[in-house]
Write an enzyme that holds these catalytic residues in place. Structure first.
Site, PDB file in Angstrom:
ATOM      1  N   GLN A   1      11.777 -14.111   7.056  1.00  0.00           N
ATOM      2  CA  GLN A   1      10.419 -14.491   6.800  1.00  0.00           C
ATOM      3  C   GLN A   1      10.476 -14.678   5.244  1.00  0.00           C
ATOM      4  OE1 GLN A   1       6.794 -12.155   7.109  1.00  0.00           O
ATOM      5  NE2 GLN A   1       5.684 -14.053   7.409  1.00  0.00           N
TER       6      GLN A   1
ATOM      7  N   ASN B   1      36.620  27.589  -1.442  1.00  0.00           N
ATOM      8  CA  ASN B   1      37.220  26.312  -0.592  1.00  0.00           C
ATOM      9  C   ASN B   1      37.492  25.070  -1.702  1.00  0.00           C
ATOM     10  OD1 ASN B   1      34.530  26.147  -0.764  1.00  0.00           O
ATOM     11  ND2 ASN B   1      34.500  24.598   0.622  1.00  0.00           N
TER      12      ASN B   1
ATOM     13  N   ARG C   1      43.233  44.199  -4.961  1.00  0.00           N
ATOM     14  CA  ARG C   1      42.547  44.528  -6.114  1.00  0.00           C
ATOM     15  C   ARG C   1      43.334  45.787  -6.805  1.00  0.00           C
ATOM     16  NH1 ARG C   1      40.512  49.369  -3.391  1.00  0.00           N
ATOM     17  NH2 ARG C   1      39.492  48.642  -1.171  1.00  0.00           N
TER      18      ARG C   1
ATOM     19  N   ARG D   1       0.820  -1.276   0.101  1.00  0.00           N
ATOM     20  CA  ARG D   1       0.106   0.124   0.124  1.00  0.00           C
ATOM     21  C   ARG D   1       0.827   1.260   0.029  1.00  0.00           C
ATOM     22  NH1 ARG D   1      -3.570  -1.957   5.088  1.00  0.00           N
ATOM     23  NH2 ARG D   1      -1.773  -3.186   5.193  1.00  0.00           N
TER      24      ARG D   1
HETATM   25  C1  UD1 Z   1      -2.487  -5.407  11.745  1.00  0.00           C
HETATM   26  C2  UD1 Z   1      -3.296  -6.252  12.611  1.00  0.00           C
HETATM   27  C3  UD1 Z   1      -4.640  -5.475  13.001  1.00  0.00           C
HETATM   28  C4  UD1 Z   1      -4.268  -4.140  13.691  1.00  0.00           C
HETATM   29  C5  UD1 Z   1      -3.010  -3.523  12.868  1.00  0.00           C
HETATM   30  C6  UD1 Z   1      -2.465  -2.290  13.666  1.00  0.00           C
HETATM   31  C7  UD1 Z   1      -3.178  -8.574  12.073  1.00  0.00           C
HETATM   32  C8  UD1 Z   1      -3.665  -9.669  11.438  1.00  0.00           C
HETATM   33  N1  UD1 Z   1      -3.515  -7.586  11.721  1.00  0.00           N
HETATM   34  O1  UD1 Z   1      -3.082  -5.047  10.596  1.00  0.00           O
HETATM   35  O2  UD1 Z   1      -5.308  -6.150  13.759  1.00  0.00           O
HETATM   36  O3  UD1 Z   1      -5.412  -3.354  13.873  1.00  0.00           O
HETATM   37  O4  UD1 Z   1      -1.828  -4.218  12.295  1.00  0.00           O
HETATM   38  O5  UD1 Z   1      -1.788  -1.532  12.807  1.00  0.00           O
HETATM   39  O6  UD1 Z   1      -2.233  -8.741  12.826  1.00  0.00           O
HETATM   40  N2  UD1 Z   1       4.363  -8.400   8.562  1.00  0.00           N
HETATM   41  C9  UD1 Z   1       5.342  -9.242   8.269  1.00  0.00           C
HETATM   42  N3  UD1 Z   1       4.957 -10.456   7.669  1.00  0.00           N
HETATM   43  C10 UD1 Z   1       4.162 -10.734   7.267  1.00  0.00           C
HETATM   44  C11 UD1 Z   1       2.782  -9.804   7.197  1.00  0.00           C
HETATM   45  C12 UD1 Z   1       2.963  -8.572   8.069  1.00  0.00           C
HETATM   46  O7  UD1 Z   1       6.439  -9.196   8.640  1.00  0.00           O
HETATM   47  O8  UD1 Z   1       3.879 -12.020   6.618  1.00  0.00           O
HETATM   48  C13 UD1 Z   1       4.764  -7.200   9.314  1.00  0.00           C
HETATM   49  C14 UD1 Z   1       4.608  -6.069   8.402  1.00  0.00           C
HETATM   50  O9  UD1 Z   1       5.721  -5.623   7.858  1.00  0.00           O
HETATM   51  C15 UD1 Z   1       4.063  -5.087   9.422  1.00  0.00           C
HETATM   52  C16 UD1 Z   1       3.349  -5.835  10.429  1.00  0.00           C
HETATM   53  O10 UD1 Z   1       3.519  -7.096  10.492  1.00  0.00           O
HETATM   54  O11 UD1 Z   1       5.195  -4.334  10.165  1.00  0.00           O
HETATM   55  C17 UD1 Z   1       1.748  -5.692  10.348  1.00  0.00           C
HETATM   56  O12 UD1 Z   1       1.267  -5.985   8.961  1.00  0.00           O
HETATM   57  P1  UD1 Z   1       0.265  -5.246   8.255  1.00  0.00           P
HETATM   58  O13 UD1 Z   1       0.370  -5.758   7.039  1.00  0.00           O
HETATM   59  O14 UD1 Z   1       0.619  -3.649   8.206  1.00  0.00           O
HETATM   60  O15 UD1 Z   1      -1.055  -5.399   9.115  1.00  0.00           O
HETATM   61  P2  UD1 Z   1      -2.303  -4.640   9.075  1.00  0.00           P
HETATM   62  O16 UD1 Z   1      -3.310  -4.915   8.068  1.00  0.00           O
HETATM   63  O17 UD1 Z   1      -1.961  -3.175   9.393  1.00  0.00           O
HETATM   64 CA    CA Z   2      -0.108  -1.966   9.428  1.00  0.00          CA
END
Ligand code: UD1
Ligand code: CA
Length: 457
Positions: free
Chosen positions: A77, A372, A426, A17
């Site tokens: 991961q 400089n 000068r 996003r």
């Molecule tokens: C997540 C939460 C949601 C919460 C919100 C708050 C879950 C399923 N949902 O949603 O309940 O309200 O955060 O901000 O936990 N990431 C990984 N590996 C993955 C997926 C994500 O490392 O496979 C990391 C992302 O880099 C990020 C964090 O986890 O830093 C959260 O992932 P993101 O996709 O932003 O979750 P949200 O949809 O915001």
């Molecule tokens: Ca998030």
């Protein structure tokens, strides 16, 4: 706290996003990668062991997270299968056995120590899972909703999986969670991916722990601390919140800001008590301003040390390595780079001082330039104490001007000037008495001749 703690930062997401060529956790807030802010919050909560889960831009993210005294180990991961799957990438770290496992997100840079410590305290009281939540007027952006009854957290429902009624809940998951270290691996292993996104949701932990007879609760934290960054618009919003928070802290610590909303700070900007910052000032990283100094309007200050009582601007630019002595002045349209300006010295108008030393009490006239750079190398200009450099002088480095010396305005100085000497670089002025009317007459005649030619054409 006596209990041991492992913090796991999730930062492996694709950042879809964000629409960016780099992971969102590398995007700067207050001039420093978002992820470093998160590590700092952990450090201020006295958490020393951190497992960082990386995926996209793994190396750059690991580097950005290695800040301060925190011991960060990275785990890759390989596929992005959801937040629970991401936590399990750090299985090896969890297996070392900690009392508390704290999961935080790399995209939540405004978090502070307080809610992290509060969550751990509630864990110590015998809860198995503690979720940090917040109240928001507008949960439509896709936060998971906290379903709470009689003080117990029953479930977290992701926005996409929530019913109409559940979507009306304004209590949201901040994404930070404290888990009993003893139970963490067993609980995480039970999470499946039967949901709209087909992902392993960390949030399912709540229902799982309850089904096993354990206890889950939520603790509330201020909304701004839990603001997540998924898009550029949210990034700008987070920057705004960060700036507001830091300005406020500095003002409470004795810094005056005439129009605080127009002052932009970097993560490490140090402004001492009784510093005055006028409107529209931008601080880049690495700035320290001592007590009594004034930063006038429209100045840009980066990597600079402004000592007690010095004044800068309006419209001044201080670049890295600028070191302004006590009560010195750098005025309008002046640029100072990698240079020491001695106590009480004045660089007041339209001047460039780079790679230089200016002694105490010296006065640098308008339009003075330290030349400089020869196109290949940089050279140093040394100016002693109590010198006077006349306006519009070029000091061609390497060159030195001894203390007490006087440089005539308009000079191009290419050779060292000894102390107390006067240097002219000068051509000398010539006077031709009575010559002006003769010249003027000649000019008039030329003009008349031109007119005559034009009329006859
Ligand atoms: C997540 C939460 C949601 C919460 C919100 C708050 C879950 C399923 N949902 O949603 O309940 O309200 O955060 O901000 O936990 N990431 C990984 N590996 C993955 C997926 C994500 O490392 O496979 C990391 C992302 O880099 C990020 C964090 O986890 O830093 C959260 O992932 P993101 O996709 O932003 O979750 P949200 O949809 O915001
Ligand atoms: Ca998030």
């Amino acid at each position: 706290m006596e209990r041991t703690c492992l913090a796991i930062i999730l930062a492996a997401g694709e950042s879809t996003r964000m629409k960016s060529a780099m992971s969102k956790v590398l995007h700067p807030v207050a001039g420093r990668p978002m992820i470093a802010h998160v590590v700092d919050a952990l450090a201020s909560a006295s958490i020393a062991d951190v497992a960082l889960v990386v995926g996209r831009d793994a190396e750059a993210v690991s580097t950005a997270a290695s800040t301060g005294s925190v011991n960060v180990s990275s785990f890759l991961q390989k596929e992005r299968l959801g937040t629970a799957h991401a936590v399990l990438a750090a299985r090896e770290a969890i297996e070392k056995g900690y009392d508390d496992v704290l999961v935080v997100f790399g995209d939540t840079p405004l978090i502070t120590a307080a809610p992290l410590t509060a969550a751990r305290e509630r864990l110590a009281e015998g809860n198995d899972v503690v979720v940090i939540g917040f109240e928001t007027a507008d949960p439509t952006t896709g936060y998971g909703r906290l379903i709470v009854e009689d003080g117990e957290l029953l479930a977290i429902r992701e926005h996409k999986d929530a019913s109409e009624e559940e979507r009306r809940i304004t209590y949201c998951n901040g994404g930070l969670m404290a888990i009993s270290g003893r139970k963490a691996l067993d609980l995480l292993g039970r999470i499946g991916n039967a949901n709209v996104k087909g992902e392993y949701y960390l949030t399912d932990l709540v229902e799982i722990v309850r089904s096993l007879g354990g206890r889950a609760i939520a603790v509330k934290a201020p909304e701004e601390e839990l603001t997540g960054c998924n898009t550029r618009a949210e990034l700008a919003y987070i920057e705004r919140l960060w700036q507001q928070r830091r300005r406020h802290e500095l003002m409470l610590a004795g810094v005056s800001m005439v129009a605080p909303e127009t002052v932009f700070l970097a993560w490490d900007t140090e402004l001492a008590q009784d510093v005055l910052v006028e409107p529209n000032v931008v601080f880049g990283p690495g700035v320290r301003v001592e007590s009594g100094a004034v930063i006038h309007a429209f100045s840009h200050v980066e990597g600079a040390h402004v000592r007690a009582g010095a004044t800068v601007g309006p419209f001044a630019r201080l670049r890295p390595g600028a070191d302004l002595g006590p009560k010195s002045k750098v005025g309008n349209f002046c640029e100072v780079k990698k240079a020491e300006i001695g106590a009480g010295a004045k660089v007041n108008h339209l001047t460039y001082i780079g790679d230089a030393f200016v002694g105490a009490g010296s006065n640098i006239g308008a339009g003075t330039i330290t030349c400089n750079y020869d196109g290949v190398n940089k050279h140093v200009t040394r100016i002693g104490e109590n010198t006077f450099i006349g306006s519009n002088s070029s000091l061609v480095a390497p060159v030195s001007i001894g203390s007490g010396a006087l440089v005539a305005s308009g000079s191009v100085i290419t050779e060292d000037v000894p102390a107390d000497a006067v240097a002219f670089g000068r051509a000398r002025q010539e006077i031709k008495p009575g010559r002006a009317p003769i010249l003027r007459e000649r000019y008039e005649a030329e003009k008349a001749a031109r007119k005559k030619i034009n009329a006859s054409e």
